[in-house]
Design a protein around this motif. Structure first.
Motif: not given
Length: 149
Positions: A51-80
């Motif tokens: 799959r495409r590489p993905a990284e956390l944007v806008g914070g870490d996993g805790h922030d993702v769980l809280d709805g304030t960060a996302r996980v995106v692929e290197d193409t910009g696709r949101d896979v949160t």
């Protein structure tokens, strides 16, 4: 028997984003004599291998769980959503297996503990946890980075 959840890629399953594994002899020694529950949250969340590489944007996993960060692929696709679903499935597997500890893949947007990639896809690390590591921690499962990786 003492049970531990382990990132499947560390147990030789070719489920990483690049279609490879990260088997580690040091990990084998660390889990010797324990019941091992191998799990890949990204695959469980419905993402393909490879799959495409993905990284956390806008914070870490805790922030993702809280709805304030996302996980995106290197193409910009949101896979949160896939990462959160995979984390929930990992927690369910850990509970089902009676795991009190998890040994996870370092730096991963799912499994990283203490340091994750910064979202720039430039190889830079920032302090934080992946989505699965954060959810496991929030539910009383001790999370450690696997040795030898």
């Amino acid at each position: 028997m003492d049970s531990v959840l382990v990132s499947a890629c560390l147990r030789g399953v070719p489920c990483r984003y690049d279609g490879r594994d990260k088997a580690s002899p040091e990990l084998d020694a660390a889990v010797a004599g324990r019941e091992v529950v191998s799990f890949c949250p990204e695959a469980a969340g419905g993402l393909p291998t490879p799959r495409r590489p993905a990284e956390l944007v806008g914070g870490d996993g805790h922030d993702v769980l809280d709805g304030t960060a996302r996980v995106v692929e290197d193409t910009g696709r949101d896979v949160t959503a896939a990462f959160v679903d995979g984390a929930r499935r990992a927690l369910a597997a850990a509970r089902h297996g009676g795991c009190t500890e998890a040994l996870l893949m370092p730096r991963s947007p799912s499994c990283g503990r203490g340091a994750v990639y910064d979202g720039s896809f430039g190889g830079e690390l920032v302090a934080g946890d992946g989505v699965t590591a954060a959810l496991l921690e929030r539910n009383g499962i001790a999370v450690r980075t696997a040795p030898g990786v």
